[in-house]
Enzyme design. Structure first.
Site, PDB file in Angstrom:
ATOM      1  N   VAL A  11       1.434  -2.927  -2.885  1.00 54.50           N
ATOM      2  CA  VAL A  11       0.100  -3.533  -2.997  1.00 54.50           C
ATOM      3  C   VAL A  11       0.196  -5.051  -3.133  1.00 54.50           C
ATOM      4  O   VAL A  11      -0.515  -5.804  -2.460  1.00 54.50           O
ATOM      5  CB  VAL A  11      -0.646  -2.933  -4.214  1.00 54.50           C
ATOM      6  N   LYS A  35      15.085  -8.799  -4.336  1.00 49.35           N
ATOM      7  CA  LYS A  35      13.878  -8.575  -3.539  1.00 49.35           C
ATOM      8  C   LYS A  35      13.236  -9.916  -3.158  1.00 49.35           C
ATOM      9  O   LYS A  35      12.829 -10.130  -2.004  1.00 49.35           O
ATOM     10  CB  LYS A  35      12.894  -7.755  -4.364  1.00 49.35           C
ATOM     11  N   GLU A 151      -7.384  -1.413  -5.209  1.00 45.59           N
ATOM     12  CA  GLU A 151      -7.023  -1.484  -3.779  1.00 45.59           C
ATOM     13  C   GLU A 151      -7.213  -0.121  -3.118  1.00 45.59           C
ATOM     14  O   GLU A 151      -7.071   0.915  -3.765  1.00 45.59           O
ATOM     15  CB  GLU A 151      -5.589  -1.985  -3.614  1.00 45.59           C
ATOM     16  N   LYS A 204     -11.726   3.784  -8.310  1.00 52.15           N
ATOM     17  CA  LYS A 204     -10.424   3.974  -7.664  1.00 52.15           C
ATOM     18  C   LYS A 204      -9.923   5.418  -7.838  1.00 52.15           C
ATOM     19  O   LYS A 204      -9.540   6.088  -6.881  1.00 52.15           O
ATOM     20  CB  LYS A 204      -9.422   2.978  -8.259  1.00 52.15           C
ATOM     21  N   GLY A 253      -2.731  20.929   6.770  1.00 56.24           N
ATOM     22  CA  GLY A 253      -1.288  20.749   6.942  1.00 56.24           C
ATOM     23  C   GLY A 253      -0.546  21.171   5.693  1.00 56.24           C
ATOM     24  O   GLY A 253      -1.044  21.978   4.900  1.00 56.24           O
ATOM     25  N   CYS A 260       0.182   7.578  -4.150  1.00 55.81           N
ATOM     26  CA  CYS A 260      -1.131   7.500  -4.804  1.00 55.81           C
ATOM     27  C   CYS A 260      -1.737   8.860  -5.163  1.00 55.81           C
ATOM     28  O   CYS A 260      -1.984   9.136  -6.336  1.00 55.81           O
ATOM     29  CB  CYS A 260      -2.103   6.731  -3.918  1.00 55.81           C
TER      30      CYS A 260
END
Ligand code: UDX
Length: 462
Positions: A11, A35, A151, A204, A253, A260
């Site tokens: 994110v 990183k 988000e 969210k 499926g 998430c």
């Protein structure tokens, strides 16, 4: 305006890069030095279509910086996004350690009035705690406001979702802060919804829980279709035409995975439990998904009897196409079950092999070539609907497998197309094809029912 982003995970990185693309000066901070070095060199540590080029473009333009130095990141920043991870605790609650650490560091480093926006997915009430933490350490003369800006980026489509999302939620009690955040996102022309902080935090969780519910619902309908001879695709199309239902997230499926849905559904059950509400519907959604992730293995056992020594090609490792993310992927559950059953497994994926190798080491073979995977396999099991898999001509299975059997966990092929080939084809919520051929595959093992139940029990207790 200088914007800082705490955390360069999925994110944070997408948010930082896209804000720089909008023209803002962005500094992304992370505690992991290797990183940051990678990002400074213009390489994204994750696979996301379009990310590499946008990252390089904005680094070259000097609008985007990566640093491990929190002072460099937060000094002089007017807007700071918290986008660190909220992993799952063993009891299903969200672990907020990184969020609170970031808040503390921000409080220590800021040197001007600033707005702190939380993008990490956090339980209701967390933004208030973030405000308290920052206020407890910030210089006394500075004013801060907090805003919940959850988000909704889908992995694999994250850049698109940032620029063309359905809505931007701005949750705060401060009108002034809401106006500033609104100005930042206004150029995107995405509907902006201003609300209070707690409602924003809940939006969210409720969004993800609802989408997960749609998936488990359609998977339940698929299970019934299997038994009554209806076709789930026809059913999903028929119900999806009702605008009150809508066509999206009705793809049956082998269940949902990713970073998430599994985490957020469990966290919401906990959030409800904390206020003495048993969220029975969501508990059922989670349970159905666990069952669904093992459905392909169950179907293999019904077909072959024993899977001991069976050569199985698992096609697709990532939790969905266009990402290398294997977190909570159905493929992982499937691979564990196949290994527990003694199958000999080769797994194909175009980008997720190195992540899967970290989980399985040498226990399974890996290949980035789909034809190598299915060559000599007795069963091809489709776990992810990558284009490379969807568009593999069906003749290839006929040419490369002696007695082709496909268990398609993502309904990649049309029944009409498959019916032209001598392939035993089992999919989700649709009729099996050539089941008479399937009889030839049965290799009854001892006490099969009992063994399958043991596998499920051991996987669920993992
Ligand atoms: C999700 C949400 O969509 C996004 O808004 C949120 O902010 C982050 O979580 P993501 O996890 O990237 O995004 O993937 P998504 O496209 O939503 O798919 C999640 C899972 O559901 C995948 O495993 C996918 O295969 C499965 N899925 C999705 C189905 O099984 N059927 C469907 O119809 C849709």
């Amino acid at each position: 305006m200088k914007i800082a982003v705490a955390g360069t995970g999925y994110v944070g990185l997408i948010t930082g890069v896209c804000l720089a693309e909008m023209g803002y000066d962005v500094v992304c901070s992370d505690i992991r030095e290797e990183k940051v070095l990678l990002l400074q060199s213009g390489c994204a540590p994750i696979f996301e279509p379009g990310l590499d080029s946008m990252l390089k473009r904005n680094l070259d333009a000097g609008r985007l910086l990566f640093t491990t130095d929190p002072e460099l990141a937060y000094k002089n920043a007017e807007l700071i996004f918290i986008a660190v991870g909220t992993p799952e605790n063993p009891d299903g609650t969200a672990n907020l350690d990184h969020v609170y650490e970031a808040a503390y560091t921000i409080g220590l480093c800021i040197d001007k009035d600033s707005i702190i926006c939380t993008k990490s997915t956090v339980p209701v009430g967390t933004n208030e705690r973030i405000k308290e933490i920052i206020r407890s350490v910030k210089p006394a003369h500075l004013e801060i406001q907090t805003v919940s800006t959850p988000e909704f980026l889908r992995e694999g489509n994250a850049m698109y979702d940032f620029f063309y999302g359905d809505r931007i939620i701005i949750g705060t009690e401060s009108e002034e802060a809401a106006k500033i955040v609104e100005q930042v996102f206004l150029p995107l022309k995405i509907p902006l919804i201003k609300t209070d902080t707690r409602s924003a935090e809940m939006i969210k969780y409720a969004s993800n829980a609802f989408l997960a519910t749609k998936i488990s619902f359609i998977n339940e309908i698929a299970a019934i279709c299997d038994k009554v001879g209806a076709n789930i695709e026809e059913v999903a199309f028929g119900i999806g035409k009702d605008r009150r239902i809508g066509p999206q997230f009705l793809q049956a499926g082998i269940g949902y995975g990713g970073s998430c849905f599994p985490k957020d559904t469990k966290a919401l059950v906990q959030i409800a439990g904390n206020v003495e509400h048993q969220f029975e519907l969501l508990e059922a959604v989670i349970k159905i998904n666990i069952r669904q992730q093992l459905l392909a293995v169950q179907k293999a056992k019904e077909l072959f009897g024993s899977l001991e020594g069976l050569r199985v090609a698992v096609l697709g490792l990532s939790f969905k196409p266009d990402t290398d993310d294997i977190r909570e992927a159905a493929s992982i559950t499937i691979l564990k079950a196949l290994l527990a059953e003694g199958a000999s497994v080769i797994a194909y994926d175009p980008v997720a092999i190195s992540n899967a190798r970290r989980v399985f080491g040498d226990e399974i073979e890996f290949t980035a070539d789909i034809q190598t995977a299915i060559s000599g396999a007795e069963l091809s099991l489709i776990a992810t609907e990558w284009d490379h898999i969807k568009y593999l001509p069906l003749e290839k299975y006929v040419q490369l497998m002696a007695n082709p059997v496909i268990i398609d966990g993502r309904n990649c092929y049309s029944l009409k197309d498959v019916s032209k080939y001598p392939i035993t084809y089992i999919s989700i919520g649709r009729s099996a094809l050539h089941p008479e051929q399937a009889q030839q595959h049965t290799r009854p093992g001892p006490n099969m029912k009992g063994r399958y139940d043991e596998t499920i029990t051991s996987i669920l207790s993992d």
